[in-house]
Design a protein around this motif. Structure first.
Motif, PDB file in Angstrom:
ATOM      1  N   THR A 160       8.289  83.744  13.574  1.00  0.00           N
ATOM      2  CA  THR A 160       7.353  82.646  13.352  1.00  0.00           C
ATOM      3  C   THR A 160       8.010  81.539  12.539  1.00  0.00           C
ATOM      4  OG1 THR A 160       5.429  84.102  13.492  1.00  0.00           O
ATOM      5  CG2 THR A 160       5.132  82.019  12.316  1.00  0.00           C
ATOM      6  N   ILE A 161       8.850  81.917  11.594  1.00  0.00           N
ATOM      7  CA  ILE A 161       9.515  80.921  10.759  1.00  0.00           C
ATOM      8  C   ILE A 161      10.646  80.233  11.511  1.00  0.00           C
ATOM      9  CG2 ILE A 161      10.876  80.570   8.655  1.00  0.00           C
ATOM     10  CD1 ILE A 161       9.427  83.108   7.557  1.00  0.00           C
ATOM     11  N   ALA A 162      11.493  81.025  12.196  1.00  0.00           N
ATOM     12  CA  ALA A 162      12.740  80.422  12.690  1.00  0.00           C
ATOM     13  C   ALA A 162      13.287  81.061  13.951  1.00  0.00           C
ATOM     14  CB  ALA A 162      13.799  80.477  11.590  1.00  0.00           C
ATOM     15  N   ALA A 163      12.434  81.531  14.872  1.00  0.00           N
ATOM     16  CA  ALA A 163      12.962  81.870  16.191  1.00  0.00           C
ATOM     17  C   ALA A 163      13.629  80.613  16.749  1.00  0.00           C
ATOM     18  CB  ALA A 163      11.845  82.344  17.114  1.00  0.00           C
ATOM     19  N   VAL A 164      14.734  80.794  17.455  1.00  0.00           N
ATOM     20  CA  VAL A 164      15.518  79.643  17.914  1.00  0.00           C
ATOM     21  C   VAL A 164      14.758  78.873  18.987  1.00  0.00           C
ATOM     22  CG1 VAL A 164      17.680  78.909  18.972  1.00  0.00           C
ATOM     23  CG2 VAL A 164      17.662  80.850  17.384  1.00  0.00           C
ATOM     24  N   ASN A 165      14.536  77.613  18.762  1.00  0.00           N
ATOM     25  CA  ASN A 165      13.843  76.757  19.727  1.00  0.00           C
ATOM     26  C   ASN A 165      14.833  76.154  20.721  1.00  0.00           C
ATOM     27  OD1 ASN A 165      11.654  77.288  18.131  1.00  0.00           O
ATOM     28  ND2 ASN A 165      11.499  75.225  17.263  1.00  0.00           N
TER      29      ASN A 165
END
Length: 698
Positions: A304-309
């Protein structure tokens, strides 16, 4: 067939801390509290804090060891050692290991005075605590219990594999400018398009489904900023799967280490093999996630914080970057749960301090004690009711949090201090749980996809902010003829989609709880600091929290004028009855509102509550160099810098492009002046120091 009612009992109910009533004994003011020893307190083990006057004696007692923090058998204080001898003491160890880089501030905070003592496990723990607290040399005593999960690790989970995500995404048109991650279309918590788009509207007779705009407004915020690798978020949870293909690129890497789990301490911070973080449960660099009792909770939170977009796979994170290398914020895994085991209170304090000392500026904690108003009838053991009670019961925890709050970040960086973010709790109680309810923490309540409070969320005047956490109990489908959980249709029914682990392998899936609301706020805070870094803005931690509290969508208007909500509080019981709640009870008790990432970035752009970054003083060893990126302190100017050193015998300095390099030549101090192409100058002090002293710190 007989009608049966089944409800999804999600594994993602937020972590809560000890149900134990661990009592700290603070004798520093001449007063003592009754000693309450929980049934599962660590036998033969106590945490004690010595008075500051004992500091030199303690240092001397530890001087024969290779470094302070290695277990010994004597404190060097006669009266204390006499009592420990009576107790059968065999281990005496500093709670926090020495890190040369941070030892000075550790001592300033008094954390070097905390010790774990172990003695005969058959010794009466209450009597031992009472005996130690009578000593004038000891200011605080507390038991060393373990924080606990509140969810069942074998509960039903809702998974979506990558192929399923791609198949579902293929049925939807991806709008221009939106991430190409197939799961993004189902992450309503980032960009809620309203009823009809997610398949969970008008269920259970509530006549209310997803409402457009009930999200953290990530899609709008991403037009301005998607992340920055200089911002590190420490996830205190189960071990984060640092090899997950949707997380690996955004994992923090300790520059002094090369291999996770190595048996050597490459950077000298007191922790072996901590490339991406540390396992504080096992006191090892081996971060784990494959135990049958691991739920993937920490990996879900991290996603939720920093999965790769923008990488064309999986899901998105709030501050996961734009798909280009090194564009997202970084995740540091501080493991405090492992299988059926959990960290001790001493280990928890070490994890908090470790985060501050190794660069994290946000502490993500989806756990806490039970609310003081949690129901005993429902099986909860109420936790501390007030800040004073919490501080007296868990003094080491409070001191560790205060250390993070005051020492994370940098006076010359994007933020001076750290931001601890905690889940409010899931006991449906009118007072949030501590430590989140601590006035210096950010406490997060959970909303469903229609702005209403999630049926499980704790609430109250001590809540700071709200965020989407999902509400399957509210939206859950009731099957007339069903005997099984409905994984194919339930997956979109109002929970939070993120990265997960299935049978030890990377996966994706849904969870709900204040555990899931909490990382939305951590992610938005990280995104805001990322943008502030790009804008060369500087904040004090308290000022940034206040800015977050202003950057919200109003919730109270959804709870006025007789508004009600019907849901199933007893969601784990077959045949549970619905209950209708008057929403006016939540007015003013869900924090200042629903966190809005786009509004936060706009407030940062307007330079609210902030100042320009200033060039920091430089500390360097003899024949050592220190480098600074001057663009960070001069509004992004890439070149055209000059520099002068007042005393060329103490240090030298040179500039190439935007990089300033300072070299120490002789012990002492001198001034350094840097001039930019636009004529602006800044003058700082350069201090050149010799090697570390006898105790191993500067």
């Amino acid at each position: 067939m007989k009608k049966k009612f089944f409800y999804i009992a999600m594994v993602a109910l937020a972590l809560t801390g000890c149900a134990d009533n661990l009592s700290g004994i603070d004798s520093s003011d001449g007063k003592t509290n009754g000693v309450v020893i929980p049934a599962d307190a660590e036998n033969g083990e106590l945490l004690i804090k010595f008075s500051p006057e004992m500091s030199d004696i303690l240092d001397q007692a530890q001087s024969t060891m290779t470094r302070a923090g290695v277990a010994g058998t004597r404190s060097g204080i006669p009266s204390t050692d006499e009592v420990l001898d009576i107790l059968g003491s065999y281990s005496f160890k500093r709670v926090f290991p020495v890190d040369e880089k941070t030892e000075a501030r550790t001592r300033e905070a008094g954390l070097h005075l905390w010790y774990t003592v172990k003695f005969d496990k058959n010794t009466d723990l209450k009597a031992a605590a009472e005996r130690l607290k009578q000593l004038g040399e000891i200011s605080k005593v507390q038991t060393n219990g373990r924080i606990k999960r509140a969810y069942k690790t074998d509960s039903k989970r809702i998974y979506l594999n990558e192929n399923a995500l791609k198949a579902k995404a293929a049925t939807r048109a991806v709008a221009d400018g939106t991430p190409n991650d197939p799961g993004y279309d189902f992450q309503w918590h980032y960009n809620n398009l309203g009823a009809g788009n997610y398949g969970f509207e008008n269920l259970n007779g509530n006549h209310a489904g997803a409402k457009a705009g009930c999200d953290v407004n990530a899609a709008e915020a991403w037009k301005t900023c998607t992340g920055d690798p200089s911002i590190i978020v420490a996830v205190l949870d189960e071990g984060v799967m640092y090899t997950h293909p949707d997380l690996a690129a955004n994992m923090w890497c300790n520059p002094g280490e090369t291999t996770q789990g190595a048996k050597t301490d490459g950077d000298g911070n007191g922790y072996d093999g901590d490339l991406h973080g540390y396992n504080f449960v096992e006191e090892s660099g081996d971060i784990t996630w494959t135990d049958a009792n691991d739920s993937g909770h920490g990996t879900h939170v991290a996603g939720t914080i920093a999965a790769v977009n923008g990488n064309g796979i999986g899901v998105c994170g709030v501050a996961g970057g734009d798909g280009t290398p090194n564009s997202g914020v970084k995740i540091m895994s501080c493991q405090v749960f492992s299988g059926q085991n959990s960290v001790t209170l001493a280990g928890e304090a070490r994890a908090i301090k470790y985060a501050a000392d190794n660069g994290a500026v946000i502490l993500q904690c989806s756990w806490g004690y039970n609310s003081s108003e949690s129901s005993i009838i429902s099986g909860y053991t109420p936790g501390p009711a007030t800040e004073k009670e919490w501080a007296e019961t868990y003094p080491l925890e409070k001191e560790a949090l205060d250390y993070f709050i005051h020492n994370a970040g940098s006076p010359n960086g994007v933020i001076d201090g750290g931001i601890p973010v905690f889940a409010a709790g899931n006991e449906y109680a009118g007072n949030p749980a501590f430590p989140g309810a601590y006035s210096k923490c950010v406490c997060v309540a959970s909303v469903a996809a229609d702005y209403t409070p999630a049926c499980y969320t704790d609430y109250g005047t001590l809540v700071t902010l709200s965020a989407p956490g999902g509400d399957l109990e509210y939206y859950g489908k009731i099957g007339e003829e069903e005997d099984e959980y409905w994984a194919e249709t339930a997956e979109q029914k109002g929970a939070v989609l993120s990265t997960l682990i299935q049978n030890g392998k990377p996966a994706y899936g849904y969870m709900e709880g204040t555990s899931m609301a909490c990382p939305h706020v951590s992610g938005v805070a990280a995104l805001g600091l990322a943008y502030a870094a790009k804008q060369h803005r500087h904040y004090r931690a308290a000022d940034f929290i206040n800015l977050m509290k202003k950057s919200v969508k109003d919730l109270n208007r959804y709870y006025e004028n007789g508004a009600t909500k019907t849901y199933y509080l007893n969601h784990t019981t077959v045949g549970a009855s619905p209950e209708t709640i008057d929403l006016s009870k939540y007015i003013g008790k869900m924090g200042t509102g629903l966190i809005d990432a786009a509004q936060l970035l706009e407030n940062i752009k307007n330079k609210e509550n902030s100042s320009d970054m200033k060039l920091p003083n430089v500390y360097v060893g003899i024949e050592k160099t220190s480098s600074l990126n001057l663009a960070n302190y001069y509004g992004g100017q890439e070149d055209g810098y000059t520099c002068t050193v007042a005393n060329a015998n103490v240090a030298s300095a040179s500039v190439e492009g935007k990089m300033l390099v300072v070299k120490g030549l002789a012990a002492g101090s001198t001034s350094l002046t840097v001039k930019a192409a636009d004529g602006t100058t800044q003058t700082v002090v350069v201090t050149v120091r010799k090697s570390a002293g006898n105790n191993g710190w500067m």
